[in-house]
Design a protein around this motif. Sequence first.
Motif, PDB file in Angstrom:
ATOM      1  N   GLU A   1      33.806  40.465  40.497  1.00 29.10           N
ATOM      2  CA  GLU A   1      34.512  41.089  41.611  1.00 29.10           C
ATOM      3  C   GLU A   1      34.781  40.062  42.711  1.00 29.10           C
TER       4      GLU A   1
ATOM      5  N   THR B   1      40.523  44.086  42.133  1.00 33.40           N
ATOM      6  CA  THR B   1      39.188  43.731  42.631  1.00 33.40           C
ATOM      7  C   THR B   1      38.590  42.538  41.881  1.00 33.40           C
ATOM      8  N   ARG B   2      39.247  42.123  40.806  1.00 30.50           N
ATOM      9  CA  ARG B   2      38.803  40.937  40.051  1.00 30.50           C
ATOM     10  C   ARG B   2      39.928  39.903  39.958  1.00 30.50           C
TER      11      ARG B   2
END
Length: 188
Positions: free
Chosen positions: A117, A109-110
């Motif tokens: 994010e 997600t990063r």
Amino acid sequence: MVRVQRMLDACAELLDEGGYTNLSTTRIAERAGVAIGSVYQFFPDKRAITQALGLRYLDLFTARVRERLSAGGHSHWIQAADAIIDEYLEMHRTVPGFRSLHFGDVVDTRLLDSATENNRVIAARIRTLLTSVAGASESEDLDRAVTVAVEAADAVLKLAFRTEPDGDPRLIEETKILLRNYLGHHFG
């Protein structure tokens, strides 16, 4: 550099064929027609190469949305949401690897920025496009609204593609309605 582009293209193809779990630097090197040392010269692991691919997609998406928005045809910047969704759909359907990786959320997600994010990175790009090309005014309200819009669109579009390979047209239309109504409520 041509060699790096071949590696990114190979990564995209392999993602479409077998997903991230089946991806390896060895397979990328073989597909790209380069020595494994060439892969490691630029990318320490498969995560790094998928990160580079996700960033390439983000740059491509930004350029293509900028082009759509620059073409005009919107009486208010809120209508730009449709153009943004349409470009996302076009890339999802036609750009190798995009369907599998999107902007990296499948991996991490990063992935696009280790401190932020992925959806926030995308929201920042869209906000910049809306203010620089579509006529929106910079504000904290715009920042929050674009962040919410990106999160909402992401969730519904993922649902649309889970139910149909090319995206359920009814859910895609619901996404557009959702965004127009939400943004219109705050800025219309």
